[in-house]
Motif scaffolding. Structure first.
Motif, PDB file in Angstrom:
ATOM      1  N   LEU A  60       0.810  -1.221   0.000  1.00 37.57           N
ATOM      2  CA  LEU A  60       0.000   0.000   0.000  1.00 37.57           C
ATOM      3  C   LEU A  60       0.843   1.270   0.000  1.00 37.57           C
ATOM      4  CD1 LEU A  60      -2.805  -1.006   2.528  1.00 37.57           C
ATOM      5  CD2 LEU A  60      -3.015  -0.762   0.057  1.00 37.57           C
ATOM      6  N   ARG A  61       2.105   1.156   0.364  1.00 34.07           N
ATOM      7  CA  ARG A  61       2.942   2.352   0.429  1.00 34.07           C
ATOM      8  C   ARG A  61       3.028   3.053  -0.924  1.00 34.07           C
ATOM      9  NH1 ARG A  61       8.085   3.259  -1.019  1.00 34.07           N
ATOM     10  NH2 ARG A  61       9.061   5.128  -0.152  1.00 34.07           N
ATOM     11  N   SER A  62       3.083   2.274  -2.001  1.00 30.32           N
ATOM     12  CA  SER A  62       3.198   2.880  -3.334  1.00 30.32           C
ATOM     13  C   SER A  62       1.981   3.720  -3.692  1.00 30.32           C
ATOM     14  CB  SER A  62       3.400   1.781  -4.385  1.00 30.32           C
ATOM     15  OG  SER A  62       2.296   0.882  -4.385  1.00 30.32           O
ATOM     16  N   ILE A  63       0.841   3.398  -3.090  1.00 27.38           N
ATOM     17  CA  ILE A  63      -0.387   4.149  -3.409  1.00 27.38           C
ATOM     18  C   ILE A  63      -0.357   5.539  -2.781  1.00 27.38           C
ATOM     19  CG2 ILE A  63      -2.896   4.148  -3.108  1.00 27.38           C
ATOM     20  CD1 ILE A  63      -2.808   1.142  -3.166  1.00 27.38           C
ATOM     21  N   PHE A  64       0.202   5.638  -1.584  1.00 28.43           N
ATOM     22  CA  PHE A  64       0.189   6.901  -0.861  1.00 28.43           C
ATOM     23  C   PHE A  64       1.452   7.722  -1.064  1.00 28.43           C
ATOM     24  CE2 PHE A  64      -2.660   4.056   1.412  1.00 28.43           C
ATOM     25  CZ  PHE A  64      -3.790   4.848   1.551  1.00 28.43           C
ATOM     26  N   ASP A  65       2.379   7.231  -1.886  1.00 28.39           N
ATOM     27  CA  ASP A  65       3.596   7.969  -2.171  1.00 28.39           C
ATOM     28  C   ASP A  65       3.296   9.052  -3.205  1.00 28.39           C
ATOM     29  OD1 ASP A  65       6.113   8.912  -2.589  1.00 28.39           O
ATOM     30  OD2 ASP A  65       7.034   6.976  -3.028  1.00 28.39           O
ATOM     31  N   SER A  66       3.380  10.310  -2.774  1.00 27.86           N
ATOM     32  CA  SER A  66       3.030  11.429  -3.659  1.00 27.86           C
ATOM     33  C   SER A  66       4.080  11.687  -4.724  1.00 27.86           C
ATOM     34  CB  SER A  66       2.815  12.705  -2.831  1.00 27.86           C
ATOM     35  OG  SER A  66       3.984  13.038  -2.112  1.00 27.86           O
ATOM     36  N   THR A  67       5.245  11.037  -4.648  1.00 28.86           N
ATOM     37  CA  THR A  67       6.289  11.253  -5.653  1.00 28.86           C
ATOM     38  C   THR A  67       6.130  10.327  -6.852  1.00 28.86           C
ATOM     39  OG1 THR A  67       7.782   9.668  -4.577  1.00 28.86           O
ATOM     40  CG2 THR A  67       7.892  11.969  -3.866  1.00 28.86           C
ATOM     41  N   ARG A  68       5.197   9.375  -6.767  1.00 30.27           N
ATOM     42  CA  ARG A  68       4.983   8.437  -7.865  1.00 30.27           C
ATOM     43  C   ARG A  68       3.557   8.531  -8.353  1.00 30.27           C
ATOM     44  NH1 ARG A  68       6.532   2.579  -5.970  1.00 30.27           N
ATOM     45  NH2 ARG A  68       5.952   2.198  -8.150  1.00 30.27           N
ATOM     46  N   ALA A  69       3.384   8.441  -9.661  1.00 28.10           N
ATOM     47  CA  ALA A  69       2.050   8.449 -10.269  1.00 28.10           C
ATOM     48  C   ALA A  69       1.756   7.046 -10.782  1.00 28.10           C
ATOM     49  CB  ALA A  69       1.986   9.467 -11.408  1.00 28.10           C
ATOM     50  N   LEU A  70       0.775   6.359 -10.168  1.00 28.72           N
ATOM     51  CA  LEU A  70       0.441   4.991 -10.549  1.00 28.72           C
ATOM     52  C   LEU A  70      -0.696   4.991 -11.556  1.00 28.72           C
ATOM     53  CD1 LEU A  70       0.484   3.119  -7.115  1.00 28.72           C
ATOM     54  CD2 LEU A  70       2.330   3.336  -8.764  1.00 28.72           C
ATOM     55  N   SER A  71      -0.637   4.053 -12.485  1.00 26.83           N
ATOM     56  CA  SER A  71      -1.749   3.859 -13.402  1.00 26.83           C
ATOM     57  C   SER A  71      -2.872   3.125 -12.670  1.00 26.83           C
ATOM     58  CB  SER A  71      -1.302   3.051 -14.620  1.00 26.83           C
ATOM     59  OG  SER A  71      -0.879   1.751 -14.227  1.00 26.83           O
ATOM     60  N   ALA A  72      -4.036   3.067 -13.286  1.00 29.22           N
ATOM     61  CA  ALA A  72      -5.175   2.382 -12.656  1.00 29.22           C
ATOM     62  C   ALA A  72      -4.867   0.904 -12.446  1.00 29.22           C
ATOM     63  CB  ALA A  72      -6.417   2.552 -13.519  1.00 29.22           C
ATOM     64  N   GLN A 125      -1.835  -0.491 -12.005  1.00 24.00           N
ATOM     65  CA  GLN A 125      -0.858  -0.627 -10.922  1.00 24.00           C
ATOM     66  C   GLN A 125      -1.511  -0.425  -9.562  1.00 24.00           C
ATOM     67  OE1 GLN A 125       1.898   2.380 -12.334  1.00 24.00           O
ATOM     68  NE2 GLN A 125       3.390   0.824 -12.976  1.00 24.00           N
ATOM     69  N   ARG A 126      -2.411   0.537  -9.493  1.00 17.11           N
ATOM     70  CA  ARG A 126      -3.119   0.802  -8.231  1.00 17.11           C
ATOM     71  C   ARG A 126      -3.973  -0.403  -7.828  1.00 17.11           C
ATOM     72  NH1 ARG A 126      -4.817   5.290  -5.293  1.00 17.11           N
ATOM     73  NH2 ARG A 126      -6.839   5.048  -4.285  1.00 17.11           N
ATOM     74  N   THR A 127      -4.682  -0.982  -8.782  1.00 19.53           N
ATOM     75  CA  THR A 127      -5.530  -2.140  -8.501  1.00 19.53           C
ATOM     76  C   THR A 127      -4.694  -3.342  -8.080  1.00 19.53           C
ATOM     77  OG1 THR A 127      -7.187  -1.374 -10.095  1.00 19.53           O
ATOM     78  CG2 THR A 127      -7.260  -3.688  -9.452  1.00 19.53           C
ATOM     79  N   ALA A 128      -3.563  -3.547  -8.754  1.00 16.10           N
ATOM     80  CA  ALA A 128      -2.695  -4.681  -8.416  1.00 16.10           C
ATOM     81  C   ALA A 128      -2.133  -4.553  -7.002  1.00 16.10           C
ATOM     82  CB  ALA A 128      -1.561  -4.789  -9.427  1.00 16.10           C
ATOM     83  N   ALA A 129      -1.734  -3.337  -6.619  1.00 16.00           N
ATOM     84  CA  ALA A 129      -1.193  -3.125  -5.275  1.00 16.00           C
ATOM     85  C   ALA A 129      -2.256  -3.371  -4.216  1.00 16.00           C
ATOM     86  CB  ALA A 129      -0.635  -1.710  -5.153  1.00 16.00           C
ATOM     87  N   ILE A 130      -3.460  -2.897  -4.447  1.00 14.33           N
ATOM     88  CA  ILE A 130      -4.533  -3.069  -3.464  1.00 14.33           C
ATOM     89  C   ILE A 130      -4.956  -4.529  -3.373  1.00 14.33           C
ATOM     90  CG2 ILE A 130      -6.942  -2.496  -2.985  1.00 14.33           C
ATOM     91  CD1 ILE A 130      -6.390   0.290  -4.077  1.00 14.33           C
ATOM     92  N   THR A 131      -5.028  -5.214  -4.519  1.00 13.40           N
ATOM     93  CA  THR A 131      -5.397  -6.628  -4.509  1.00 13.40           C
ATOM     94  C   THR A 131      -4.364  -7.465  -3.764  1.00 13.40           C
ATOM     95  OG1 THR A 131      -6.523  -6.345  -6.644  1.00 13.40           O
ATOM     96  CG2 THR A 131      -5.997  -8.589  -5.965  1.00 13.40           C
ATOM     97  N   GLY A 132      -3.074  -7.169  -3.991  1.00 14.15           N
ATOM     98  CA  GLY A 132      -2.025  -7.893  -3.275  1.00 14.15           C
ATOM     99  C   GLY A 132      -2.080  -7.645  -1.777  1.00 14.15           C
TER     100      GLY A 132
END
Length: 481
Positions: free
Chosen positions: A144-156, A158-165
């Protein structure tokens, strides 16, 4: 988001000193080797810098899964039960004595929690499985850290994969803690450390399920994503795309958030009970459960506000947002959605500090996501307040009756029982061969963490009377030079 658990460390133990098997003589020796690898992995993890620990979690996870089959085989055989298709004749030479460093118990101020000496294999099983549950929560946290990192822009995607994992790890943690509760030989006596008290283990299971339920709405919550993107200076999506959410889903997400709040409330009650009975449970964990309940209920009120706004009831929507503020425990005296005066300055400083923790892999999210939810509420309140003041002027009703009319929570997950790794027939057959006369178990490469305890009893020089002896100065001397 998930709590930043500290992994425990343990002592070095030669299991062949406590167990002997006539049918599988290599079992205690092999189990000792697997345990020593786990001991080394936990010790190395403790020594790493906080930013490097997330990358080392898979190594700890593998060490646990490699040791658990042998530990459970010994535990099963010691109870005169069959291990899979085979019967292991195991003799208990003497009760197993192990040491584990507790991490949920509150240590003395300024000191590390001491290792506790425990007698019985059920304590070894309890601490090992609890550690596996902590690792699963920490793996979800790193996802979940990658989702809240304001220095990185995730695609939809990538965001779904991180949350599912992350959701998968949280549900596994819930199953592990529930499995630990089902063990009949888990002691609930007062001498049992607070970390593995049944009430604590049950609370951790509820906490993991609350997190897994709450991030269901995070996957499709465009407003939370918009706030994260707004903090990213390189993101430009706000120029051409506004967040939107279907009406039906807004009400559904509100009910799912309320289900998460129920689990968090259950965890809070159990942790408070366990802390009151033992008097030494970490207050940060209890506070985290409280904040998670607040975040869940605040998120539910915010989704009900979105549902009202989509129906054209801007006044009701603003009232729901005031209710969300109440649930989140923040003041309602605001101007254009932002706190006034010194309180607003303090909150801005806290927000920047939290963003910095996410970027540097520090202990971010210890408020269970409450700060991020406050940002979403403030963003919507400022937007809808301007619209209501200029376009469709509607009265804002009191928020108390709305909070009293909140719907019931809706379950989302169907939890599955934990299936621990087990020894297959080939592994059991290999352990029928007796060890070589000169064969020795691997005792680990790391120093025994118990050696650190020799410094636990020493006071900081100058902090207490009598500490002058630590400088080699006579106790009867009054000279300071």
């Amino acid at each position: 988001m998930p709590f930043a658990f500290t992994l425990p460390t343990t002592s070095s133990v030669l299991l062949s000193d406590y167990f002997d098997s006539a049918t599988h003589p290599s079992l205690p020796l092999t189990a000792t080797t697997k345990r020593s690898v786990l001991k080394d992995a936990l010790k190395k993890h403790k020594r790493l810098a906080p930013r490097d620990r997330a990358a080392h979690l898979p190594a700890v996870h593998n060490a646990l899964n490699n040791y658990i089959p042998y530990l459970l085989a010994i535990n099963t055989a010691s109870g005169f039960r069959d291990v899979g298709p085979e019967r292991i004749d195991l003799t208990i030479i003497k009760p197993l004595e192990v040491e584990w460093r507790t991490t949920l118990s509150t240590p003395s101020p300024g000191r590390e929690a001491p290792r506790q000496k425990l007698t019985g294999i059920h304590y070894e099983v309890a601490f090992t499985l609890s550690t596996l549950g902590y690792v699963q929560m920490l793996l979800a946290r790193s996802q979940l850290r990658s989702i809240f990192d304001s220095t990185r822009a995730l695609s939809a995607e990538q965001r779904t994969a991180a949350i599912t994992g992350a959701m998968k790890h949280l549900l596994e943690a819930n199953s592990i803690h529930n499995y630990l509760l089902s063990l009949l030989n888990l002691s609930g006596s007062k001498d049992t450390p607070a970390d593995i008290q049944p009430s604590t283990v049950s609370a951790l299971a509820s906490l993991a399920l609350a997190e897994a339920t709450l991030i269901v709405v995070l996957k499709d919550d465009p407003y939370a994503a918009a706030v994260t993107d707004d903090r990213n200076a390189s993101n430009t999506d706000w120029m051409f795309k506004a967040p939107s959410i279907p009406k039906v889903r807004a009400h559904l997400y509100a009910r799912i958030s309320l289900a998460a709040a129920d689990y968090a409330s259950e965890a809070q009650g159990l942790l408070s009970k366990s802390g009151a009975s033992t008097g030494r449970l970490d207050n940060d964990l209890i506070k985290y459960a409280t904040d998670l309940r607040r975040t869940s209920r605040g998120k539910a009120a915010r989704f009900l506000a979105i549902d009202a706004d989509l129906s054209g009831k801007t006044g009701d929507a603003l009232a729901w947002l005031k209710g969300a503020r109440r649930e989140l425990g923040i003041p309602i005296d605001t101007e254009e959605g932002k706190p006034k005066g010194f309180r607003g300055l303090k909150q801005s400083w806290h927000e920047r500090r939290e963003d910095k923790k996410v970027e540097t892999s520090g202990e971010w999210g210890m408020d269970a996501g409450k700060l991020d939810e406050i940002r979403v509420v403030e963003m919507l309140e400022a937007k809808w307040d301007r619209e209501n003041s200029t376009v469709n002027v509607q009265l804002v009703p009191p928020y108390e009756p709305l909070l009293a009319s909140m719907p019931s929570g809706r379950e989302y997950h169907t939890t599955q029982p934990y299936t621990p790794p087990s020894l297959d027939a080939s592994a059991l057959a290999l352990m029928r061969a007796p060890p070589e006369p000169d064969e020795r178990a691997f005792r680990g490469e790391e120093d025994d963490s118990g050696k650190e305890d020799q410094f636990q009893g020493r006071s900081a020089p100058g902090a207490f009377p009598g500490s002058g002896a630590e400088y080699g100065r006579s106790a009867t001397s009054n000279s300071y030079y």
